[in-house]
Design an enzyme around this catalytic site. Sequence first.
Site, PDB file in Angstrom:
ATOM      1  CE1 TYR A   1      -3.403   2.690   0.069  1.00 54.62           C
ATOM      2  CE2 TYR A   1      -2.274   3.502   2.029  1.00 54.62           C
ATOM      3  CZ  TYR A   1      -3.192   3.683   1.000  1.00 54.62           C
ATOM      4  OH  TYR A   1      -3.888   4.862   0.900  1.00 54.62           O
TER       5      TYR A   1
ATOM      6  CD  GLN B   1     -10.872   3.680  -0.576  1.00 54.17           C
ATOM      7  OE1 GLN B   1     -11.065   3.733   0.632  1.00 54.17           O
ATOM      8  NE2 GLN B   1     -10.778   4.765  -1.326  1.00 54.17           N
TER       9      GLN B   1
ATOM     10  CG  ASN C   1      -5.096   7.772   7.177  1.00 54.06           C
ATOM     11  OD1 ASN C   1      -5.459   6.609   7.307  1.00 54.06           O
ATOM     12  ND2 ASN C   1      -5.684   8.596   6.327  1.00 54.06           N
TER      13      ASN C   1
ATOM     14  CB  SER D   1       5.393   9.506  10.220  1.00 51.15           C
ATOM     15  OG  SER D   1       6.722   9.110  10.119  1.00 51.15           O
TER      16      SER D   1
ATOM     17  CD  GLN E   1       8.407  11.978  10.980  1.00 50.42           C
ATOM     18  OE1 GLN E   1       9.471  11.492  10.643  1.00 50.42           O
ATOM     19  NE2 GLN E   1       7.272  11.573  10.457  1.00 50.42           N
TER      20      GLN E   1
ATOM     21  CG  HIS F   1       5.611  12.414   7.163  1.00 45.68           C
ATOM     22  ND1 HIS F   1       5.443  11.759   5.965  1.00 45.68           N
ATOM     23  CD2 HIS F   1       6.891  12.178   7.525  1.00 45.68           C
ATOM     24  CE1 HIS F   1       6.563  11.165   5.622  1.00 45.68           C
ATOM     25  NE2 HIS F   1       7.468  11.405   6.559  1.00 45.68           N
TER      26      HIS F   1
ATOM     27  CD  GLU G   1       7.863   6.174  11.613  1.00 45.27           C
ATOM     28  OE1 GLU G   1       7.644   5.686  10.491  1.00 45.27           O
ATOM     29  OE2 GLU G   1       7.358   7.250  11.988  1.00 45.27           O
ATOM     30  CG  HIS G   2      11.888   8.131  11.753  1.00 40.57           C
ATOM     31  ND1 HIS G   2      10.542   8.417  11.587  1.00 40.57           N
ATOM     32  CD2 HIS G   2      12.287   7.469  10.633  1.00 40.57           C
ATOM     33  CE1 HIS G   2      10.146   7.954  10.419  1.00 40.57           C
ATOM     34  NE2 HIS G   2      11.174   7.367   9.832  1.00 40.57           N
TER      35      HIS G   2
ATOM     36  CG  ASP H   1      12.167   9.416   5.670  1.00 43.87           C
ATOM     37  OD1 ASP H   1      12.038   8.384   6.340  1.00 43.87           O
ATOM     38  OD2 ASP H   1      11.665  10.509   5.993  1.00 43.87           O
TER      39      ASP H   1
ATOM     40  CD  GLU I   1       3.154 -31.297  27.437  1.00 43.11           C
ATOM     41  OE1 GLU I   1       3.732 -30.237  27.684  1.00 43.11           O
ATOM     42  OE2 GLU I   1       2.818 -31.640  26.277  1.00 43.11           O
TER      43      GLU I   1
ATOM     44  CG  HIS J   1       1.513 -35.953  21.307  1.00 43.19           C
ATOM     45  ND1 HIS J   1       0.176 -35.785  21.144  1.00 43.19           N
ATOM     46  CD2 HIS J   1       2.113 -34.858  20.775  1.00 43.19           C
ATOM     47  CE1 HIS J   1      -0.051 -34.621  20.546  1.00 43.19           C
ATOM     48  NE2 HIS J   1       1.126 -34.046  20.306  1.00 43.19           N
TER      49      HIS J   1
END
Length: 426
Positions: free
Chosen positions: A124, A186, A209, A233, A255, A258, A322-323, A356, A410, A415
């Site tokens: 995506y 979608q 987002n 971000s 940043q 964004h 994140e960064h 980036d 067990e 088994h």
Amino acid sequence: MKTYKYPARGEWAEITARPHLDAEELTATVKGILDDIKTNGDEAVKRYEKKFDRAELHSLVVSQAETDEAVATIPAELYDAMILAHDNISKFHSSQRLTANKVETCPGVTCWQKSVPVEKVGLYIPGGTAPLFSTVLMLATPAKIAGCGEIVLCTPPSADGKVHPAILAAARIAGVDKIFKAGGVQAIGALAYGTESIPKVYKIFGPGNQYVMAAKQLVSLHDVAIDMPAGPSEVCVIADATSNAEFVAADLLSQAEHGVDSQVLLITTSVSMAEAVEKEVASQLEVLPRRDIARRSLENSKIVIVDSDDTAMQLSNMYAPEHLIIATENHERLASMVVNAGSVFLGKYACESAGDYASGTNHTLPTNGYATAYSGVNLDSFNRKITFQHITPEGIKSIGRAVEIMAENEQLMAHKNAMTARLNEE
């Protein structure tokens, strides 16, 4: 930006909190769209494209002719920059290939691991206020190196029904063949469920987002795997008295532009640096084309003055950015203290923009504190590890009785019997 001076530990939870929408309302909205896509396929995707992207689409497919036209319109300078970035991304991710060895865990028992690519992946690529063609390179390049058989890319068109030419050029460079005009929730639904045009995939990659993040999390419950629960971000910059205030302000603003729900955090041991950065931010902000977006992002953002480097790192690790940019003189020492971060940039010259776009590391990273548990996208993200074992009669003798005892304790007698039958073989 709100400033905190030497905050008590009790304030750290407030400092590290992210901006967010009402989760209940967000989930309900996203679920409604996903259900519609699952039931009505292409027709629903086109309806939402008209509603959200104002694009009247007759087909969701990006044709070869559209890609050819887009590549022809790309400035040579931009195309060359994308080639350089693609080469560096390829070098770094190719170095991550697994070398697996066979291990004899005990006499007659051999185990090994094989790396197998995910056969069908969906990428995506956000469009919206900024067409992220760099994300095409970041996702498609390791997917191709891993050997994924089918790479499906979805990205929102503009109101004229066309995909941004740089996105299509990047897709051509990285070797993506199947491209579709679909954005937001979608697109995630189409990749998760499949439609008449868009194939269903096994794993979805890509940033977005909070609506896209919610959609990825919802479809991952039953229908498809996702790279990580990434959302808006963010960056954390750690600075001291030796840092360059102009550079730090530029990093924060890079940043902040964004999106309005992005967040930036400055942690510094220097009051004078905090003041200088604040002035630089105000000055640089005024000349940015996306200053309105950045200004709203800065409303969610903070400057924190702390008493020591150790405190700065403890706060950063709690934030799990994140960064993370460590722009201090002793950045190597502080780097050794990093526990939670998506991607780390060391020294005054390592700006986030480098990662980036063109240094080679991946920019698809965990946000919203998920760096405490998730890695950024890497070559392994596009592979599965399948384990193998081979056991000889000698191996049965080596581990057979241990297996029987453990299975019996067990209370799993079938088994136990599976091993007992082999131990008793004439």
